[in-house]
Design an enzyme around this catalytic site. Sequence first.
Site: not given
Ligand SMILES: Cc1ncc(COP(=O)(O)O)c(C=O)c1O
Length: 341
Positions: A82, A184, A220
Amino acid sequence: MEKKKIDWSNLGFDYQKTEYRYVADFKDGKWNEGGLTTDANVVINECAGVLQYAQTVFEGLKAYTTEDGRIVTFRPDLNAERMEASAARLEMPVFPKERFVEAVKETVKANAAFVPPYGTGATLYIRPYMFGTNSVIGVKPADEYQFRVFTTPVGPYFKGGIKPLTIRVCDFDRAAPRGTGHIKAGLNYAMSLHAIVDAHNQGYDENMYLDAATRTKVEETGGANFLFVTKDQKIVTPKSDSILPSITRRSLIYVAQKYLGMEAEEREITLEEVYDFAECGLCGTAAVISPVGKIVDHGKEICFPSGMSEMGPVTKKLYDTLTGIQMGRIEAPEGWIQEIK
Ligand SMILES: Cc1ncc(COP(=O)(O)O)c(C=O)c1O
């Protein structure tokens, strides 16, 4: 190795300096060898790309102590992939996947005394990140970058019991179609700060963002993906190009299908449909799944049958199975658990 004297069960989600962090620099088109340092400070030029044009990406994952006393991380290869995608989208060099995983392991190993013991509910949070370091005044990508990994012990997410969240449908948008919502990058979080402070001021725990183009579909929250359970016991989770592909959510879908024999589907979900769902949770590294009890849509309330006092039964099964895998109580799929030796 003797553990640090820390009141593990009372830790919050705060930064606490640990001894070592990993640093590698990118210059003249290549990454240097990199290694551990005890210096927690970053000194960069006042005109560094990250300071002027927010050229920075990051990841978040955890190290756990398993029931039999091993220190493990959960699917760090997916965080590496990612971060590759995040870096590419912001015209940053890719930090190679194998090196990413090695750097994570090296940093955790060096800070083993800070990895909370099994049974405390606490974990070691790991933060890999990368940013443009050289001066850029015209808007363009930097030429030099730093990749770092630090760790910090964090407390159990559900201190004092699990409390279902109340969230609101947000009037701000998080990500544009064809924008950067799927990576991210710090920029996605900077712009969410006003929305979350406002939500907290209005008494809500989180924001539900809708798709920016039509404002009819669920996206989300600022830091987690949604997962819903339908009344006929199917798992559904929003599919969109502008949400972050949560590693927890992808793992939960697999767990639902392969461990619990449930149907699970990633598809577009309208806000209208949510009124009919039985359970709702937010999934992410921090909490695995936080149950949502209520969603408020401009005065209209969506109250899930699971209520405001506990996790819904399906959410609980998913939570118990995935945390069981992470803590070594349930056999993990091949490659999910990487031991730090
Ligand atoms: C915007 C966002 N969505 C989803 C997630 C959840 O992702 P993960 O399960 O990889 O931690 C995160 C946290 O990392 C996030 O910042």
